[in-house]
Design a protein around this motif. Sequence first.
Motif, PDB file in Angstrom:
ATOM      1  N   ALA A  95       0.887  -1.134   0.034  1.00 54.92           N
ATOM      2  CA  ALA A  95      -0.113   0.071  -0.010  1.00 54.92           C
ATOM      3  C   ALA A  95       0.854   1.245   0.104  1.00 54.92           C
ATOM      4  N   ARG A  96       1.992   1.161   0.867  1.00 51.48           N
ATOM      5  CA  ARG A  96       2.894   2.462   0.638  1.00 51.48           C
ATOM      6  C   ARG A  96       3.295   2.510  -0.688  1.00 51.48           C
ATOM      7  N   LEU A  97       4.008   1.519  -1.251  1.00 54.62           N
ATOM      8  CA  LEU A  97       4.666   1.446  -2.380  1.00 54.62           C
ATOM      9  C   LEU A  97       3.605   2.172  -3.335  1.00 54.62           C
ATOM     10  N   VAL A 188      18.225  20.038   5.684  1.00 52.35           N
ATOM     11  CA  VAL A 188      16.671  19.482   6.067  1.00 52.35           C
ATOM     12  C   VAL A 188      16.687  18.438   4.984  1.00 52.35           C
ATOM     13  N   ARG A 189      15.869  17.331   5.510  1.00 51.98           N
ATOM     14  CA  ARG A 189      15.512  16.270   4.834  1.00 51.98           C
ATOM     15  C   ARG A 189      14.290  16.494   3.855  1.00 51.98           C
ATOM     16  N   ALA A 190      13.249  17.320   4.329  1.00 53.49           N
ATOM     17  CA  ALA A 190      12.085  17.300   3.444  1.00 53.49           C
ATOM     18  C   ALA A 190      11.183  18.365   4.111  1.00 53.49           C
ATOM     19  N   VAL A 198       7.016   9.950   1.298  1.00 52.86           N
ATOM     20  CA  VAL A 198       7.215   8.863   0.460  1.00 52.86           C
ATOM     21  C   VAL A 198       8.660   8.103   0.127  1.00 52.86           C
ATOM     22  N   LYS A 199       8.729   6.895  -0.159  1.00 47.40           N
ATOM     23  CA  LYS A 199       9.956   6.355  -0.392  1.00 47.40           C
ATOM     24  C   LYS A 199      10.494   6.508  -1.746  1.00 47.40           C
ATOM     25  N   THR A 200      11.093   7.357  -1.951  1.00 47.40           N
ATOM     26  CA  THR A 200      11.765   7.811  -3.481  1.00 47.40           C
ATOM     27  C   THR A 200      13.353   8.129  -3.213  1.00 47.40           C
ATOM     28  N   ASN A 203      15.088  11.585  -1.758  1.00 49.86           N
ATOM     29  CA  ASN A 203      15.335  11.836  -0.460  1.00 49.86           C
ATOM     30  C   ASN A 203      16.697  11.112   0.061  1.00 49.86           C
ATOM     31  N   TYR A 204      17.100   9.985  -0.274  1.00 55.12           N
ATOM     32  CA  TYR A 204      18.476   9.707   0.428  1.00 55.12           C
ATOM     33  C   TYR A 204      19.485  10.491  -0.198  1.00 55.12           C
ATOM     34  N   ALA A 205      19.390  10.692  -1.537  1.00 57.15           N
ATOM     35  CA  ALA A 205      20.521  11.526  -2.217  1.00 57.15           C
ATOM     36  C   ALA A 205      20.782  12.901  -1.392  1.00 57.15           C
ATOM     37  N   GLU A 234      11.595  15.374  13.312  1.00 56.77           N
ATOM     38  CA  GLU A 234      11.034  14.813  12.406  1.00 56.77           C
ATOM     39  C   GLU A 234      11.224  13.161  12.440  1.00 56.77           C
ATOM     40  N   GLU A 235      12.377  12.869  11.961  1.00 60.62           N
ATOM     41  CA  GLU A 235      12.925  11.472  12.133  1.00 60.62           C
ATOM     42  C   GLU A 235      14.496  11.359  12.005  1.00 60.62           C
ATOM     43  N   VAL A 236      14.991  10.293  12.157  1.00 59.79           N
ATOM     44  CA  VAL A 236      16.265   9.749  11.958  1.00 59.79           C
ATOM     45  C   VAL A 236      16.603   8.881  10.743  1.00 59.79           C
ATOM     46  N   GLY A 237      17.818   9.407   9.963  1.00 58.65           N
ATOM     47  CA  GLY A 237      18.209   8.650   8.888  1.00 58.65           C
ATOM     48  C   GLY A 237      17.014   7.801   8.133  1.00 58.65           C
ATOM     49  N   SER A 238      17.010   6.616   8.447  1.00 55.92           N
ATOM     50  CA  SER A 238      15.963   5.889   7.711  1.00 55.92           C
ATOM     51  C   SER A 238      14.779   5.119   8.851  1.00 55.92           C
ATOM     52  N   MET A 239      14.737   5.861   9.986  1.00 50.63           N
ATOM     53  CA  MET A 239      13.982   5.411  11.051  1.00 50.63           C
ATOM     54  C   MET A 239      13.100   6.512  11.516  1.00 50.63           C
ATOM     55  N   ILE A 258       7.142  13.457   7.068  1.00 49.00           N
ATOM     56  CA  ILE A 258       7.784  12.419   7.859  1.00 49.00           C
ATOM     57  C   ILE A 258       7.258  11.014   7.076  1.00 49.00           C
ATOM     58  N   LEU A 259       8.192  10.241   6.992  1.00 43.10           N
ATOM     59  CA  LEU A 259       7.946   8.676   6.369  1.00 43.10           C
ATOM     60  C   LEU A 259       6.809   7.956   7.114  1.00 43.10           C
ATOM     61  N   PRO A 260       5.942   7.515   6.920  1.00 36.05           N
ATOM     62  CA  PRO A 260       4.886   6.568   7.727  1.00 36.05           C
ATOM     63  C   PRO A 260       5.278   5.149   7.929  1.00 36.05           C
ATOM     64  N   GLY A 261       6.473   5.151   8.759  1.00 38.70           N
ATOM     65  CA  GLY A 261       7.192   3.649   9.119  1.00 38.70           C
ATOM     66  C   GLY A 261       6.194   2.526   9.456  1.00 38.70           C
ATOM     67  N   VAL A 262       6.333   1.496   8.617  1.00 35.99           N
ATOM     68  CA  VAL A 262       5.443   0.443   9.023  1.00 35.99           C
ATOM     69  C   VAL A 262       5.904  -0.131  10.223  1.00 35.99           C
ATOM     70  N   THR A 263       7.059  -0.176  10.725  1.00 35.22           N
ATOM     71  CA  THR A 263       7.609  -0.247  12.130  1.00 35.22           C
ATOM     72  C   THR A 263       7.290   0.507  13.293  1.00 35.22           C
ATOM     73  N   ARG A 264       6.963   1.683  12.872  1.00 32.96           N
ATOM     74  CA  ARG A 264       6.355   2.922  13.746  1.00 32.96           C
ATOM     75  C   ARG A 264       5.023   2.450  13.966  1.00 32.96           C
ATOM     76  N   GLY A 304      12.625   0.927  12.623  1.00 33.73           N
ATOM     77  CA  GLY A 304      12.697   0.855  10.937  1.00 33.73           C
ATOM     78  C   GLY A 304      12.994  -0.704  10.954  1.00 33.73           C
ATOM     79  N   THR A 305      12.528  -0.789   9.467  1.00 33.77           N
ATOM     80  CA  THR A 305      12.665  -2.556   9.133  1.00 33.77           C
ATOM     81  C   THR A 305      14.009  -2.988   9.307  1.00 33.77           C
ATOM     82  N   ALA A 306      15.174  -2.238   9.112  1.00 37.19           N
ATOM     83  CA  ALA A 306      16.487  -2.650   9.124  1.00 37.19           C
ATOM     84  C   ALA A 306      17.137  -3.033  10.685  1.00 37.19           C
TER      85      ALA A 306
HETATM   86  C1  LIG Z   1      11.928   3.356   5.113  1.00 35.15           C
HETATM   87  C2  LIG Z   1      12.029   4.511   6.145  1.00 35.15           C
HETATM   88  C3  LIG Z   1      11.638   4.521   7.516  1.00 35.15           C
HETATM   89  C4  LIG Z   1      11.255   3.232   8.390  1.00 35.15           C
HETATM   90  O1  LIG Z   1      10.263   2.849   7.744  1.00 35.15           O
HETATM   91  P1  LIG Z   1       9.692   1.043   8.058  1.00 35.15           P
HETATM   92  O2  LIG Z   1       8.461   0.809   7.221  1.00 35.15           O
HETATM   93  O3  LIG Z   1       9.388   0.999   9.465  1.00 35.15           O
HETATM   94  O4  LIG Z   1      10.986   0.481   7.802  1.00 35.15           O
HETATM   95  C5  LIG Z   1      11.765   5.762   8.148  1.00 35.15           C
HETATM   96  N1  LIG Z   1      12.405   6.750   7.624  1.00 35.15           N
HETATM   97  C6  LIG Z   1      12.483   6.761   6.304  1.00 35.15           C
HETATM   98  C7  LIG Z   1      12.961   8.204   5.773  1.00 35.15           C
HETATM   99  C8  LIG Z   1      12.388   5.708   5.447  1.00 35.15           C
HETATM  100  O5  LIG Z   1      12.796   5.738   4.257  1.00 35.15           O
END
Ligand SMILES: *Cc1c(COP(=O)(O)O)cnc(C)c1O
Length: 358
Positions: A95-97, A188-190, A198-200, A203-205, A234-239, A258-264, A304-306
């Motif tokens: 759904a997030r994809l 800033v990230r976003a 969203v996961k694009t 954002n990481y670049a 907001e959030e940490v790196g990828s968490m 903010i990225l809506p994490g599934v782990t969150r 986060g998933t990692a």
């Molecule tokens: C993927 C991601 C997360 C964590 O999301 P999960 O679904 O819990 O893995 C948090 N922040 C960012 C910026 C992400 O890309």
Amino acid sequence: MNQVSKIDFIKAEKLKEKPDPDTLQFGKNFTDYMFMMDFDGENGWVNPIIKPFESITLSPASFVFHYGQAVFEGLKAYKTIDERSVIFRPEKHIARLNASCKRLCIPPLDSELVLEALTTLVELEKDWIPEKEGTSLYIRPFVISTEPYLGVRPSHHYKFMIILSPVGAYYSDGQLNPVKIYVEDEYVRAVKGGVGHVKTPGNYAASILAQERANEVGYEQVLWLDGKENKYIEEVGSMNIFFKINGEIYTPKLNGSILPGVTRDSVIQIVHDWGIPLHEELISIDDLYETYQKGQLEEVFGTGTAATISPVGELKWEEHVMTINHFETGEFAKKLYETMTGFHYGKIEDKFGWIKEL
Ligand SMILES: *Cc1c(COP(=O)(O)O)cnc(C)c1O
């Protein structure tokens, strides 16, 4: 392979040797097969196929190289203690994809077909799911825009692919190690209205420079503040990030950047289930520091998933250094980690319906 499946299959001539589960690094090894499907403006998404993992050929003019129209996901399959192969919350990730596709003007994917592709591919590759506790098979679905065209508009051609990578335990000694985090006050990230939710790849670049600078001064990750006032967490790196203050749990509320994490989301449901007060709200870094000075900031952890749960031992904000819980993993973070991994490895009954068994 399922007889009624629309997914084609090309068998590999030779299978790779599996890597040593004790020295697995994140994202370095890939399994024998991948899933692929193409989109063109006339036919929609066509030619779903599982085939040997191999390089792909693209025109240097491909859209994705120039304008970054692309999205991705990250989720995991686990081997449970009773040898079942399971995927954690695949529907939520799909759904997030699709939400990411929508924001990037990428044509939507058929969620059921993506779920079938995921489960079929992971089932085929289930011997690649490492068995040791803490290890997993990382699943990376992604879409890239492939039309050879240098004008800016949505691409007419795309590829959707899924690749799989066995990964070692995030915490190699089984102990959760606290991390040191640098509160970023320049970059800033976003921003609201942008693509932070969203996961694009962009954002990481955009985040790498701040991450590098934090690493240079001895910090592992960056904590991002909001893009407008440089004030709200907001959030940490990828968490995503959580705080335990006076026995209650706080996390920034989703605000469009903010990225809506599934782990969150999973952690929030667990905390509610435990009956512990949880607040999703605006949290300013000044208020957090004040809380710290009063001795009320009990725990900080990322989700986060990692890593699943990543305790934070130190936060550096401007000239202030906050040492959290004597740089030790807090009891709450530990209990959450045990609960989440309990679901992953089948040690706890799946009362939330998060586990997709293959
Ligand atoms: C993927 C991601 C997360 C964590 O999301 P999960 O679904 O819990 O893995 C948090 N922040 C960012 C910026 C992400 O890309």
